[in-house]
Design a protein around this motif. Structure first.
Motif, short mmCIF file in Angstrom:
data_model
loop_
_atom_site.label_atom_id
_atom_site.label_comp_id
_atom_site.label_asym_id
_atom_site.label_seq_id
_atom_site.Cartn_x
_atom_site.Cartn_y
_atom_site.Cartn_z
N UNK A 1 0.87 -1.18 0.00
CA UNK A 1 0.00 0.00 0.00
C UNK A 1 0.90 1.23 0.00
N UNK A 2 0.63 2.10 -0.94
CA UNK A 2 1.48 3.29 -1.03
C UNK A 2 0.61 4.53 -1.01
N UNK A 3 1.00 5.47 -0.18
CA UNK A 3 0.32 6.76 -0.18
C UNK A 3 0.53 7.37 -1.57
N UNK A 4 -0.51 7.96 -2.12
CA UNK A 4 -0.37 8.43 -3.51
C UNK A 4 0.46 9.70 -3.61
N UNK A 5 0.66 10.39 -2.51
CA UNK A 5 1.47 11.62 -2.57
C UNK A 5 2.43 11.72 -1.40
N UNK A 6 3.51 12.48 -1.63
CA UNK A 6 4.46 12.85 -0.57
C UNK A 6 5.18 11.66 0.05
N UNK A 7 5.07 10.49 -0.54
CA UNK A 7 5.79 9.36 0.03
C UNK A 7 6.96 9.01 -0.85
N UNK B 1 -5.95 12.07 -0.02
CA UNK B 1 -4.74 11.42 -0.53
C UNK B 1 -5.00 9.91 -0.60
N UNK B 2 -5.47 9.42 -1.73
CA UNK B 2 -5.80 8.00 -1.83
C UNK B 2 -4.56 7.11 -1.70
N UNK B 3 -4.83 5.84 -1.45
CA UNK B 3 -3.76 4.84 -1.45
C UNK B 3 -3.74 4.14 -2.81
N UNK B 4 -2.55 3.81 -3.26
CA UNK B 4 -2.45 2.88 -4.39
C UNK B 4 -2.07 1.54 -3.78
#
Lengths: 378, 378
Positions: free
Chosen positions: B132-138, B168-171
């Motif tokens: 699971x990846x934060x869609x922004x700022x990660x 900020x959705x998750x991918x």
């Protein structure tokens, strides 16, 4: 670490660019006004010369004609590398010749002339084909005269009549029938380790270096070893620290030292992309007490000086293996504006690339390029 | 020419060093306070941001997380390269995935998650092993979570409970059983010419790149061509100008795109001494409309990141072919402080040199070094 360079021209600039990745900050001294400037932008830095000397780990020079009082001040800090003696050898042909003679390093037969009458004696002992060089402040072909035969002597004497030879003697050399001009760039660090680059072959025009090819063509191991040995003898004899350039005349298997330059040198610029470690990085490594970098060539390279010209097509960068080094100076006749390095994997290809390059350059400013392209293409 | 870079870290610094020889002056924008600074010294320059934008020939970024209002302002000048759309693709995994899907470029099966309940559905369609990846700022491993089996789901949901997923959705990606991580650095200039570097092989630890080897071992022409084709599809599809890094998973003969970075990239640093033209020089050539430089490798290279550590022996420079790139930052945990490039002429020798290198480094900060040295020595 911090290094202060006397002189704020392209050599200091290229030292800055080579030092930055190593964490070495290079500051430059504009010796015209004793200000400390950024070596690239030339903007004054917020520091006095005294503060800069105080804060530096090492001091060095980009040219040998730094005013002596500055060199003496630098010497007092104990941080000047190479030493003032080594720098002055490069600035004074009388000292240079004395050093070569003292170390028994082969060089052109010569006499030191302080009175014009001595010229007749020179012709007797050295022959009538002579080169006369002002012992100081002469470089890039300035302060040089030639005598082709003794009939020219009266005219030459008239040309020299205004010089104060007692103050600045002439070095009068027998004109050597050399085959070509080579140079050896080498480096010795504080620990005494030595590395030398492959010999470069240098083409001059009107006293200025136009093209260097490195490694020089047709150099066998014996010749490279001979050059290396000359370097070691000189560098150890002088307790030299930093990059030292040795200009050589090749006469068959013999090498005669023509000139020493106690600094990074134009004929070593090819090392920026043609050697594992550039002369600029190695100079900084040497004076900062770091281990020296590999001086091996990556492949045959050419360095083409851009002299007195600022207008050419940047499309030359389309030539694979070409790199532009632009110094950002305003254009003047005979001024070195930048250089182009080309590295490839064979001399034939190097010749082809020089030929390609010639299509992008105004050839009147590059009188040696086409001939060298043809020679290398074979 | 003048280039303004948004961001004043090591990438802007290395662009400055690469640009200077080309006569390109690079200025950096500290996006924390909108000031224009010298990319190496970080000292403020005597220019406002507006003046800098006005005086620039091209604007670019060193990272994708530049505040959007700055990117919009830059876009209005017509000089921003790559475009704001390309930059935002790198800053937002939702956009990135949409782009890859739209261009039919192979990537990991995934779902976009805006509500935690959707995670159950993810497990049904993608399986229970998920990233699971934060869609922004990660980046550098921040904003990432793993699910090893569905029993962990309740705990994971608790960990994610505080996030605003609608904003900020998750991918959520199926965990791919890839063999290794590769990256392709490529460049496209204003004229539309494209060049790609040899694939690099990347070793990560705790989400951070530690070692890159380039050209990657065991890459045949077909795999390199496949990577090149992916790059061309993406770069042309986005009308991209500049260096673009494509992070890839290798699964047998297949390459899946993991991530895009719209900028020079850490896995391309080896090109500074391992390729004919560095990624930094090529990025500047691209956005300044100059011809691209040769991207060929000179020999097998490794890039070793120095992370969270500033104390090591500079004697590592005694290893022939090693070059230090020090960013001059104060040390912090997990901070990239610099890197070491090593180039040689065989993978075996490269392994030996990494082994030599390990003797000069505090190994707790270099957890991938010894293993990679052994693997390369074979």
């Amino acid at each position: 670490m911090r290094v202060v360079v006397y002189g704020a021209g392209q050599l200091a600039q290229m030292m800055y660019l080579a030092g930055s990745p190593l964490g070495i900050e290079v500051q430059a001294v504009d010796v015209n006004n004793d200000t400390v400037v950024h070596p690239v932008s030339k903007s004054p830095l917020d520091t006095s010369l005294d503060q800069a000397l105080e804060g530096a780990d090492a001091l060095t020079v980009e040219f040998e004609h730094v005013p002596e009082h500055l060199l003496e001040e630098a010497t007092k800090t104990g941080k000047l590398m190479p030493s003032i003696e080594s720098i002055l050898v490069g600035a004074d042909r009388v000292r240079e010749k004395a050093l070569l003679e003292g170390m028994k390093v082969a060089n052109s037969a010569h006499r030191i002339v302080t009175h014009l009458e001595q010229l007749d004696e020179c012709i007797e002992t050295l022959g009538e084909k002579l080169i006369l060089k002002s012992s100081r402040d002469g470089y890039d072909g300035y302060g040089q005269w030639r005598l082709a035969n003794k009939e020219e002597l009266p005219e030459l004497k008239r040309a020299l009549a205004t010089l104060n030879l007692e103050k600045v003697p002439l070095v009068v050399e027998k004109m050597v029938p050399f085959e070509r001009e080579l140079s050896l760039i080498g480096v010795r660090n504080k620990q005494g380790d030595v590395r030398t680059y492959p010999l470069a072959e240098n083409l001059h025009y009107q006293g200025q270096l136009h093209v260097s090819v490195a490694p020089a063509t047709h150099v066998d191991d014996a010749l490279q070893a001979k050059a290396h040995d000359i370097f070691v003898k000189l560098a150890e004899g002088m307790d030299y620290v930093g990059v030292l350039a040795v200009e050589l005349f090749q006469c068959g298997d013999e090498l005669l030292v023509n000139e020493l330059a106690p600094r990074v040198h134009n004929s070593g610029h090819w090392s920026q992309s043609g050697a594992v470690t550039s002369q600029f990085e190695n100079h900084l490594r040497a004076i900062c007490g770091l281990p020296l970098g590999d001086t091996s060539a990556i492949g045959p390279s050419a360095m083409i000086n851009i002299i007195g010209c600022s207008s050419f097509s940047r499309e030359l960068l389309s030539i694979d293996g070409s790199h532009l080094h632009w110094y950002g100076k305003s254009v003047r006749e005979k001024r070195k504006m930048g250089h182009i390095n080309v590295t490839t994997d064979s001399y034939t290809k190097l010749g082809e690339k020089l030929h390609d390059l010639s299509q992008y350059l105004p050839l009147e400013y590059f009188p040696k390029l086409i001939g060298e392209a043809k020679r290398l293409k074979g």
